[in-house]
Write an enzyme that holds these catalytic residues in place. Structure first.
Site, PDB file in Angstrom:
ATOM      1  N   LEU A   1       0.821  -1.204   0.000  1.00 47.87           N
ATOM      2  CA  LEU A   1       0.000   0.000   0.000  1.00 47.87           C
ATOM      3  C   LEU A   1       0.860   1.262   0.000  1.00 47.87           C
ATOM      4  CD1 LEU A   1      -2.281  -2.030   0.679  1.00 47.87           C
ATOM      5  CD2 LEU A   1      -3.228  -0.300   2.205  1.00 47.87           C
TER       6      LEU A   1
ATOM      7  N   LYS B   1      20.843  -1.060   1.000  1.00 53.53           N
ATOM      8  CA  LYS B   1      20.531  -1.596  -0.319  1.00 53.53           C
ATOM      9  C   LYS B   1      21.689  -2.435  -0.854  1.00 53.53           C
ATOM     10  CE  LYS B   1      16.419   0.086  -0.761  1.00 53.53           C
ATOM     11  NZ  LYS B   1      15.249  -0.819  -0.807  1.00 53.53           N
TER      12      LYS B   1
ATOM     13  N   TYR C   1      21.203   4.181   4.269  1.00 55.34           N
ATOM     14  CA  TYR C   1      20.256   3.733   3.247  1.00 55.34           C
ATOM     15  C   TYR C   1      20.998   3.045   2.104  1.00 55.34           C
ATOM     16  CZ  TYR C   1      16.859   3.834  -0.534  1.00 55.34           C
ATOM     17  OH  TYR C   1      16.036   3.477  -1.578  1.00 55.34           O
TER      18      TYR C   1
END
Length: 328
Positions: A16, A155, A151
């Site tokens: 969502l 990844k 971040y």
């Protein structure tokens, strides 16, 4: 012509959220059966998804590895693929302030998804990665030690885990390294990325604040183009690490000017001194993506005009509520 995703059973984490909801929408359009995982089914975000008998929404936190594994192993019929979009993200300041938490959360999520896929015998895992993992020319593996950005490190670690699972367990992993994403359904609030942050300030009548001289270059791709390219390339299974973006670049100050122009508002741009050197950016090598896809992504101007139309339809003259980045 039938889509290779037609009839496939796919679970989307962060289903969502900004990126995940677009994967859900596109997969349903391809005739897939989709399970959208979300930490909480926020009513407004549920309206983003089409009414479709092939869709079900599962409400649990994928950080709970036991719960995720159970959902994957008990899925009937067995899932064909996972598209992993859940994670912590935000603007540069948010990433700087929360690097430790971002690294911890994103690596745990990646490990839970990959381990769950292995245990449930799920053949394909698409894991949303980032061009930020790549300090040099596109397609070159990230070299640890060159960034203190939690971040980017998260990844890079997720990519490394995916490569190990591919080699040791035969999981068909696909790692799209996304340029800066933008478009409808983006997140707003304190951690908003640059485009929604600028858009919010301009429509509120405030000046846009730009760090340094504003000449830092950035590359953007509209989220629906990124999703479309990813699904096309993942279905081919010819490349598993691909930069998803465009060769178009724009400076931060020119981006602000473009948004003011598209909104028909006089420019108010303030430059702020910064104690650190701002990343200058570069054009991305998207030749592999262009070779493996059958469409041309929209220009930044056209994509921003569409995003502005969505923003006005979604929020009108109101300020949007500050949704958290994680929790989608």
């Amino acid at each position: 012509m039938d889509s290779p995703w037609q009839g496939k059973h796919v679970l989307v984490t962060g289903g969502l959220g900004f990126l995940g909801s677009h994967f859900v929408t596109e997969l349903l359009a391809h005739g897939a059966y989709v399970s959208a995982v979300t930490r909480r089914a926020h009513p407004r975000r549920c309206t983003w998804l089409p009414e479709n008998g092939n869709l079900r929404v599962l409400e649990f936190d994928p950080l709970d590895g036991t719960r995720l594994r159970a959902a994957l192993c008990r899925a009937t019929p067995r899932l064909d693929a996972i598209v992993h979009c859940a994670g912590m993200d935000g603007n540069a300041e948010f990433k700087r302030r929360h690097s430790t938490e971002i690294l911890n959360v994103n690596v745990r999520l990646a490990a839970n998804v990959l381990n769950g896929a292995r245990d449930a015998g799920i053949a394909t895992v698409v894991m949303a990665s980032s061009a930020e993992t790549n300090p040099g020319p596109a397609q070159v593996p990230f070299v640890p030690g060159r960034s203190v950005d939690g971040y980017a490190r998260s990844k890079a670690c997720a990519e490394f885990l995916a490569e190990l699972h591919r080699k040791q367990h035969g999981t068909r992993t696909f790692l799209p390294r996304f340029a800066n994403l933008y478009g409808p359904r983006d997140c707003f609030g304190d951690a908003a990325r640059v485009i929604p942050a600028m858009l919010t300030r301009i429509l509120a009548g405030d000046a846009v604040e730009v760090w340094g001289d504003g000449q830092q270059l950035r590359s953007f791709i509209h989220v629906t183009d990124a999703v479309r390219a990813t699904l096309q390339i993942a279905a081919q299974d010819r490349e598993h690490l691909v930069t998803i973006g465009t060769a178009e670049t724009i400076s931060i100050v020119d981006l602000a000017g473009l948004l003011f122009g598209l909104l028909g508002v006089p420019e108010q741009i303030t430059t702020l001194a910064t104690g650190g050197r701002q990343p200058q950016g570069r054009a991305l090598d998207v030749s592999v993506m262009n070779r493996l896809t059958d469409f041309t992504p929209r220009t930044l101007r056209d994509g921003l005009a569409e995003t502005i139309r969505w923003y006005r339809a979604e929020h009108g003259g109101r300020q949007p509520p500050p949704y958290a980045i994680r929790g989608t």
